[in-house]
Design a protein around this motif. Structure first.
Motif, PDB file in Angstrom:
ATOM      1  N   ARG A 192      24.133 -69.893 108.844  1.00 19.99           N
ATOM      2  CA  ARG A 192      23.019 -71.356 108.714  1.00 19.99           C
ATOM      3  C   ARG A 192      22.651 -71.649 109.991  1.00 19.99           C
ATOM      4  O   ARG A 192      23.299 -71.880 110.936  1.00 19.99           O
ATOM      5  N   ARG A 217      24.561 -72.287  99.964  1.00 22.86           N
ATOM      6  CA  ARG A 217      23.334 -72.802 100.407  1.00 22.86           C
ATOM      7  C   ARG A 217      22.324 -72.433  99.099  1.00 22.86           C
ATOM      8  O   ARG A 217      21.726 -71.496  99.036  1.00 22.86           O
ATOM      9  N   ALA A 240      18.986 -73.181  96.660  1.00 24.45           N
ATOM     10  CA  ALA A 240      17.565 -73.817  96.784  1.00 24.45           C
ATOM     11  C   ALA A 240      17.743 -75.477  96.551  1.00 24.45           C
ATOM     12  O   ALA A 240      18.586 -75.827  95.736  1.00 24.45           O
ATOM     13  N   HIS A 277      18.629 -77.745  97.916  1.00 21.44           N
ATOM     14  CA  HIS A 277      19.956 -78.420  98.460  1.00 21.44           C
ATOM     15  C   HIS A 277      19.545 -79.666  99.277  1.00 21.44           C
ATOM     16  O   HIS A 277      20.472 -80.668  99.174  1.00 21.44           O
ATOM     17  N   ASP A 332      14.249 -74.088 108.365  1.00 20.21           N
ATOM     18  CA  ASP A 332      15.271 -73.725 107.292  1.00 20.21           C
ATOM     19  C   ASP A 332      15.661 -74.987 105.914  1.00 20.21           C
ATOM     20  O   ASP A 332      15.429 -74.854 104.995  1.00 20.21           O
ATOM     21  N   ARG A 333      15.676 -76.143 106.744  1.00 16.86           N
ATOM     22  CA  ARG A 333      16.133 -77.412 105.834  1.00 16.86           C
ATOM     23  C   ARG A 333      14.878 -77.698 105.155  1.00 16.86           C
ATOM     24  O   ARG A 333      14.814 -78.016 103.978  1.00 16.86           O
ATOM     25  N   ARG A 347      14.201 -75.265 102.205  1.00 23.97           N
ATOM     26  CA  ARG A 347      15.099 -75.592 101.068  1.00 23.97           C
ATOM     27  C   ARG A 347      14.749 -76.978 100.248  1.00 23.97           C
ATOM     28  O   ARG A 347      14.524 -77.128  99.147  1.00 23.97           O
TER      29      ARG A 347
END
Ligand code: TXA
Ligand code: MG
Length: 317
Positions: free
Chosen positions: A198, A227, A229, A231, A307-308, A311
Motif C-alpha cells: 500500500r 484493498r 475497490a 474502499h 492510489d486513494r 479507489r
C-alpha cells in the motif's frame, strides 16, 4: 474528549490516556489519533475485542489488521524482523510505515486480527497520544482506520466520532492528523524481495533507498486483502484527472483555482495528502452530483494520493 489541540491540558490528557488504557483492558474500543488517520483500537490479543472492531466498522470480511506497538523491541517480540526490517525500523519508526513479516508470537496478536495468516502487520506510530496509550496499555493494539467500511478514513476527531464514536468506550482527541493518509505497507517475507502493498507517505523512493528495488504488489492482491475497490468512496461518485467541473459538481482543485475546495493552492503534495479525506467529506456534504478531482502529479507522495483517489473513483480492485 479534549479540545482539539493535542498540546494543551497535559494533566487532563494523562488521565484520559489512563481511562482509554483501562477501556482497552476491559475489551472496549478506543478512538485513537495517529499521525496518519484516526484508528479504532482494541486489545490485539483479545479475540472478542477484535471481533467488536470488525463489527463496528461493518467490514464485509475479516481483513487482517495492523498491530500497533510502542517501540521496535515490542515489534521484535511479535514479528520476525530480518535485516531489511531492522533497517526500515531504524529509518522510519516511529512513523507512518507498516511492515508485514512472519509472526513470532501468535498469541500476542489473535488469529482473528491476522485473518488466520502466518504473517503479521506491525507499526510503531509517531503521534504522542498513540505513543502514550501504547505505553500505558503495554501490549499490541489493533487499529484499523476508524471509518465504517467503505467510507473515507477520518483525519479529524469530529470525523472519527461521527464514524465509530457510538461503538467506542473511550476517545482521544489528537487534533487533525498530520499525514492524512494511511501508512505505507511493505511486506518483508523470507526469500522474497520487499513488496509495496500500500503506497503511503513513506514513498517508494524512500523505501528503495533503504532496501533496494521493490517488487510490485499489483499481481498480489491476496497479500493485502483489505484493498477493495471503492474502499475510500464518499456518497457522491468521484471522477479524477479532470480540469473543470459542471456547476452542480464539486471540484477539488490542486494548485491555483477559484474552487472552494483546494487540496493545496500552492501545489504541495504533503498538504494535499493531509487535506484529502477531510476535503472529500466536506465536498460530499454539499450533496454534489459528482466530486471531480484535478490531476495530481504521480511522483513521491502523489503515488499514495492517486492510489486513494483511484479507489474512491472505483478504478482499482
Ligand atoms: O495508517 C494506518 O495504517 C492506519 C492507522 C490507524 O494506523 N491503520 C490502517 O489500518 O490503515 P487498516 O486496517 O485500515 O489497514 C490495514 C492494511 C490492510 O490493507 C490490510 O489488508 C493490510 O494492512 N494487512 C494487515 N495485515 C496484513 C498481512 N498479514 N498481510 C498483508 N496485508 C496485511
Ligand atoms: Mg481503512
Amino acid at each position: 474528549a479534549g479540545n482539539g489541540d493535542g498540546q494543551h491540558q497535559p494533566d487532563g490528557q494523562a488521565s484520559e490516556v489512563e481511562r482509554a488504557a483501562a477501556a482497552l483492558r476491559a475489551g472496549g474500543l478506543v478512538i485513537l489519533p495517529t499521525e496518519t488517520v484516526y484508528g479504532l483500537a482494541a486489545d490485539a490479543a483479545n479475540p472478542r475485542a477484535v471481533a467488536a472492531v470488525y463489527q463496528a466498522k461493518g467490514r464485509p470480511s475479516f481483513n487482517p489488521l495492523i498491530a500497533h506497538v510502542a517501540d521496535v523491541e515490542a515489534v521484535r517480540r511479535i514479528a520476525v524482523l530480518d535485516e531489511r526490517g531492522e533497517a526500515l525500523a531504524a529509518a522510519f519508526w516511529p512513523g507512518p510505515l507498516t511492515i508485514v513479516a512472519p509472526v513470532r508470537d501468535a498469541g500476542a496478536v489473535s488469529d482473528l486480527a491476522r485473518a488466520g495468516l502466518d504473517t503479521v502487520a506491525v507499526r510503531v506510530p509517531g503521534h504522542p497520544l498513540s505513543r502514550a496509550l501504547l505505553a500505558a496499555f503495554g501490549g499490541p493494539v489493533v487499529a484499523p482506520s476508524a471509518n465504517r467500511s467503505g467510507r473515507p478514513s477520518p483525519t479529524t476527531y469530529a470525523d472519527a466520532i461521527e464514524e465509530t464514536g457510538p461503538a467506542s468506550a473511550a476517545a482521544l482527541d489528537g487534533g487533525a492528523c498530520r499525514v492524512g493518509l494511511e501508512s505505507t505497507v511493505v511486506a518483508l517475507l523470507p526469500g522474497e524481495p520487499a513488496r509495496l502493498l500500500r503506497p503511503g507517505s513513506v514513498t517508494r523512493a524512500q523505501l528503495e533507498a533503504v532496501v533496494g528495488p521493490l517488487a510490485e504488489a499489483e499481481a498480489d492482491a491476496k497479500r493485502s486483502p483489505g484493498r477493495l475497490a471503492l474502499h475510500y468512496a464518499p456518497d457522491a461518485p468521484v471522477r479524477i484527472n479532470e480540469i473543470t467541473a459542471e456547476p452542480d459538481e464539486a471540484f477539488l482543485a490542486f494548485g491555483r483555482s477559484d474552487s472552494p475546495f483546494n487540496l493545496s493552492p500552492t501545489g504541495d503534495l504533503a498538504e494535499a495528502a493531509a487535506n484529502l479525506f477531510a476535503m472529500l467529506r466536506a465536498a460530499d456534504r454539499t450533496k454534489p452530483s459528482a466530486i471531480v478531482v484535478a490531476p495530481i502529479p504521480d511522483e513521491g507522495l502523489g503515488e499514495a494520493i492517486n492510489d486513494r483517489l483511484k479507489r474512491a473513483a472505483g478504478y482499482v480492485g
